[in-house]
Design a protein around this motif. Structure first.
Motif, mmCIF file in Angstrom:
data_model
loop_
_atom_site.group_PDB
_atom_site.id
_atom_site.type_symbol
_atom_site.label_atom_id
_atom_site.label_comp_id
_atom_site.label_asym_id
_atom_site.label_seq_id
_atom_site.Cartn_x
_atom_site.Cartn_y
_atom_site.Cartn_z
ATOM 1 N N GLU A 8 39.346 46.551 54.665
ATOM 2 C CA GLU A 8 38.806 47.499 55.845
ATOM 3 C C GLU A 8 39.489 48.672 56.311
ATOM 4 O O GLU A 8 39.463 49.821 56.465
ATOM 5 N N ALA A 9 40.821 47.919 57.037
ATOM 6 C CA ALA A 9 42.010 48.855 57.678
ATOM 7 C C ALA A 9 42.433 49.613 56.635
ATOM 8 O O ALA A 9 42.686 50.960 57.282
ATOM 9 N N CYS A 10 42.672 49.356 55.594
ATOM 10 C CA CYS A 10 43.587 50.382 54.658
ATOM 11 C C CYS A 10 42.448 51.638 54.425
ATOM 12 O O CYS A 10 42.848 52.624 53.995
ATOM 13 N N GLY A 11 41.185 51.095 53.937
ATOM 14 C CA GLY A 11 40.166 51.959 53.767
ATOM 15 C C GLY A 11 39.964 52.976 54.925
ATOM 16 O O GLY A 11 39.999 54.356 54.384
ATOM 17 N N ASP A 12 40.053 52.603 56.100
ATOM 18 C CA ASP A 12 39.989 53.482 57.073
ATOM 19 C C ASP A 12 41.073 54.454 57.368
ATOM 20 O O ASP A 12 41.128 55.609 57.914
ATOM 21 N N ALA A 13 42.253 54.207 56.688
ATOM 22 C CA ALA A 13 43.360 55.043 56.692
ATOM 23 C C ALA A 13 43.494 55.555 55.532
ATOM 24 O O ALA A 13 44.463 56.370 55.477
ATOM 25 N N GLY A 14 42.474 55.567 54.578
ATOM 26 C CA GLY A 14 42.508 56.510 53.427
ATOM 27 C C GLY A 14 43.404 55.850 52.366
ATOM 28 O O GLY A 14 43.679 56.531 51.594
ATOM 29 N N VAL A 15 43.795 54.632 52.209
ATOM 30 C CA VAL A 15 44.505 53.957 51.599
ATOM 31 C C VAL A 15 43.785 52.796 50.486
ATOM 32 O O VAL A 15 43.210 52.158 51.032
ATOM 33 N N ASP A 16 43.760 53.157 49.169
ATOM 34 C CA ASP A 16 42.969 52.305 48.435
ATOM 35 C C ASP A 16 44.032 51.192 48.340
ATOM 36 O O ASP A 16 45.050 50.867 48.382
ATOM 37 N N VAL A 17 43.001 49.888 47.975
ATOM 38 C CA VAL A 17 43.495 48.507 47.685
ATOM 39 C C VAL A 17 43.442 48.170 46.248
ATOM 40 O O VAL A 17 42.429 47.984 45.831
ATOM 41 N N ILE A 18 44.528 47.851 45.705
ATOM 42 C CA ILE A 18 44.678 47.331 44.245
ATOM 43 C C ILE A 18 45.099 46.045 44.378
ATOM 44 O O ILE A 18 46.207 45.610 44.858
ATOM 45 N N ALA A 19 44.305 44.814 43.915
ATOM 46 C CA ALA A 19 44.484 43.414 43.934
ATOM 47 C C ALA A 19 45.239 43.126 42.663
ATOM 48 O O ALA A 19 45.105 43.677 41.668
ATOM 49 N N ASP A 20 46.067 42.228 42.988
ATOM 50 C CA ASP A 20 46.669 41.403 42.081
ATOM 51 C C ASP A 20 46.131 40.562 40.967
ATOM 52 O O ASP A 20 45.882 39.334 41.837
ATOM 53 N N ALA A 21 45.454 40.808 39.857
ATOM 54 C CA ALA A 21 44.466 39.922 39.435
ATOM 55 C C ALA A 21 45.035 38.880 38.363
ATOM 56 O O ALA A 21 45.538 39.285 37.329
ATOM 57 N N VAL A 22 45.306 37.543 38.731
ATOM 58 C CA VAL A 22 45.882 36.707 37.821
ATOM 59 C C VAL A 22 44.700 35.868 37.078
ATOM 60 O O VAL A 22 44.093 35.034 37.550
ATOM 61 N N ILE A 23 44.465 36.404 35.838
ATOM 62 C CA ILE A 23 43.204 36.056 35.135
ATOM 63 C C ILE A 23 43.624 35.239 33.684
ATOM 64 O O ILE A 23 42.567 34.981 33.109
ATOM 65 N N ASN A 24 44.802 35.558 33.468
ATOM 66 C CA ASN A 24 45.081 34.985 31.979
ATOM 67 C C ASN A 24 45.292 33.506 32.024
ATOM 68 O O ASN A 24 45.021 32.649 30.822
ATOM 69 N N HIS A 25 45.688 32.943 33.034
ATOM 70 C CA HIS A 25 46.054 31.310 33.144
ATOM 71 C C HIS A 25 45.730 30.837 34.379
ATOM 72 O O HIS A 25 45.291 31.420 35.503
ATOM 73 N N MET A 26 45.679 29.635 34.318
ATOM 74 C CA MET A 26 45.632 28.773 35.638
ATOM 75 C C MET A 26 47.061 28.193 35.983
ATOM 76 O O MET A 26 48.124 28.594 35.235
ATOM 77 N N ALA A 27 47.145 26.874 36.810
ATOM 78 C CA ALA A 27 48.497 26.842 37.253
ATOM 79 C C ALA A 27 49.296 25.814 35.973
ATOM 80 O O ALA A 27 48.398 25.698 35.052
ATOM 81 N N GLY A 28 50.339 25.747 36.181
ATOM 82 C CA GLY A 28 51.374 25.201 34.882
ATOM 83 C C GLY A 28 51.884 23.622 35.332
ATOM 84 O O GLY A 28 53.103 23.554 34.813
#
Length: 475
Positions: free
Chosen positions: A100-120
């Motif tokens: 929300e704070a980033c959006g209010d500042a006009g900055v988009d948020v890109i999340a790092d999506a780890v979806i290929n695998h689970m733990a090793g």
């Protein structure tokens, strides 16, 4: 995310403060992004509000938000055990407040999506208390949701020229999800939709190369809304999997640009920067960088450990009319596995360290703050093409349409050059260099660059740059 109208109006006024009597400021479109590697959510929120938004940064790239295995190493963030938004970087509530704070500042948020695998690892307890075993994640996945690799004795990838191995065998024992399965795709999509519901604008698809392009496209096709997608697909010579394969799902990171910059800057061939698009994906599909969290550790690219070359490469990256540049901000380390400063299983709030040639391990370097003037410059020149390119010794430069000029000196000695430019006549202030706390400076107080009859004389610092744009002129 819709940018607040007040912010879009304020940015050109802020950067034009030196020219009250000059022509009206042109509209700006923030494009440059910043990867705040391993920054906790509270610190990201503050940076968006105080620094990134006011200086024309378009988006911030986060580290993974989901629950992960315990440990101080940075890569524990990339070993999920559940999709709860509870991690060493903060709580779900703090994550939502940050977005929300980033959006209010006009900055988009890109999340790092780890979806290929689970733990090793064989099993244990995640940082939020989730108990798990390898291939068994209660309420999420069971053994049938993972690939079983019989192509190698180890079950790990051994040959990157074999596409099936790359996409169905394990990457250093990380439990490889069967992303061709509809139930797995639905579970991943639900996780990403949860992030979107909190205001996240897009996703970096971690290890996309280890999923088929069709699987990535199918998962993205299930998502609500229209999030920005940037897939991590490292180009390898002769390999069967290439970045172009993933363009139907969205954009990709242009790793080859970073590798090429690591060659042309130390090699004194900075004039070749405008050729970096050759053999790459189209500009609109490319996200470019000088370094990221992986390449600064494996030595494939320049990094802050090469401060002069890193500064020159960053100016070139932003100066060319190719791709969407992503700046990098991390911490000092001597052990490549070391994570950031932590206490009681949580990353400590960021305090940017004073500049140093030999920073202590764990010092937050905040490298992005040194070049935010160039982010502002990029927001002004937009997609204007390279024009009027010139080269003199180890210095090179060009216009970006009639909106901006950039010149880069790849020499250990200062240089004075007289160049032709399409900029309107007037006195301009240098936009290159730091503008954010604690290095705020009055860029117009240092004297201007006069453009007269289509020509300008530039005083280029050693291993540095000068950047002019029409929204920053001397009064």
């Amino acid at each position: 995310m819709r940018r607040p109208l007040a912010l879009l109006l304020a940015l050109p006024l802020a950067v034009a403060a030196c020219s009250p009597a000059g022509p009206p400021a042109v509209d700006t479109t923030p494009t440059v992004g910043v990867q705040l590697f391993q920054w906790p959510w509270r610190s990201v929120a503050k940076e968006c509000t105080d620094v990134l938004g006011p200086h024309g940064v378009g988006f911030v790239l986060l580290s993974p938000a989901q629950e992960h295995i315990e440990g101080d190493q940075w890569w524990t963030s990339y070993q999920p055990v559940s999709y709860q938004l509870e991690s060493k970087l903060g709580t779900r509530e703090e994550f939502a407040q940050m977005v929300e704070a980033c959006g209010d500042a006009g900055v988009d948020v890109i999340a790092d999506a780890v979806i290929n695998h689970m733990a090793g690892i064989d099993g244990g307890v995640g940082v939020a208390g989730t108990e798990f075993e390898h291939y068994e994640y209660p309420g999420l996945y069971g053994r049938d949701d993972f690939h079983t690799c019989s192509l190698t004795v180890s079950g790990d990838i051994e040959n990157y020229l074999d596409q099936q191995q790359v996409q169905e065998c394990e990457l250093v024992n990380l439990a490889d999800l069967d992303t061709g399965s509809d139930p797995v795709r639905d579970t991943i999509a639900a996780y990403l939709d949860d992030l979107t519901s909190l205001g996240v604008d897009g996703f970096r698809i971690d290890a996309a190369k280890h999923m088929s392009a069709g699987d990535v496209e199918a998962i993205v096709g299930r998502l609500q809304g229209d999030p920005r997608i940037i897939s991590e697909v490292i180009r390898g010579s002769g390999e069967p999997i290439q970045p172009e394969d993933y363009l139907d799902a969205g954009a990709v990171f242009a790793f080859q640009v970073a590798k090429d910059l690591a060659g042309i800057v130390p090699g004194g061939s900075v004039h070749r920067a405008v050729e970096l698009r050759d053999g790459e994906v189209p500009s609109d599909d490319a996200y470019t960088f000088v370094t990221n969290h992986d390449t600064e550790r494996n030595g494939q690219t320049l990094s802050s450990k090469d401060p002069d070359e890193f500064r020159v490469a960053t100016a070139l990256l932003i100066g060319i009319d190719y791709g969407t540049p992503v700046l990098y901000s991390g911490y000092a380390f001597s052990d490549r596995d070391a994570g950031p400063p932590s206490s009681e299983g949580r990353v400590e709030d960021v305090e940017c360290a004073e500049p140093s040639e030999d920073p202590a391990d764990g010092a937050w370097l905040c490298q992005h703050r040194d070049v935010l003037g160039l982010a502002e410059w990029a927001a002004v020149v937009g997609d204007a093409p390279v024009a009027n390119m010139w080269r003199e010794g180890y210095a090179v430069g060009w216009d970006r349409g009639e909106l901006g000029l950039i010149a880069v000196n790849d020499s250990s000695r200062p240089a004075t050059v007289r160049v032709s430019t399409g900029l309107p006549d007037g006195e301009y202030c240098d936009a290159a260099g730091p503008v954010a706390p604690p290095t705020t400076r009055d860029r117009c107080a240092e004297g201007g660059v006069v453009v007269e009859d289509g020509a300008a004389e530039l005083q280029l610092p050693a291993m540095g740059a000068v950047a002019l744009h029409v929204n920053l002129r001397a009064g």
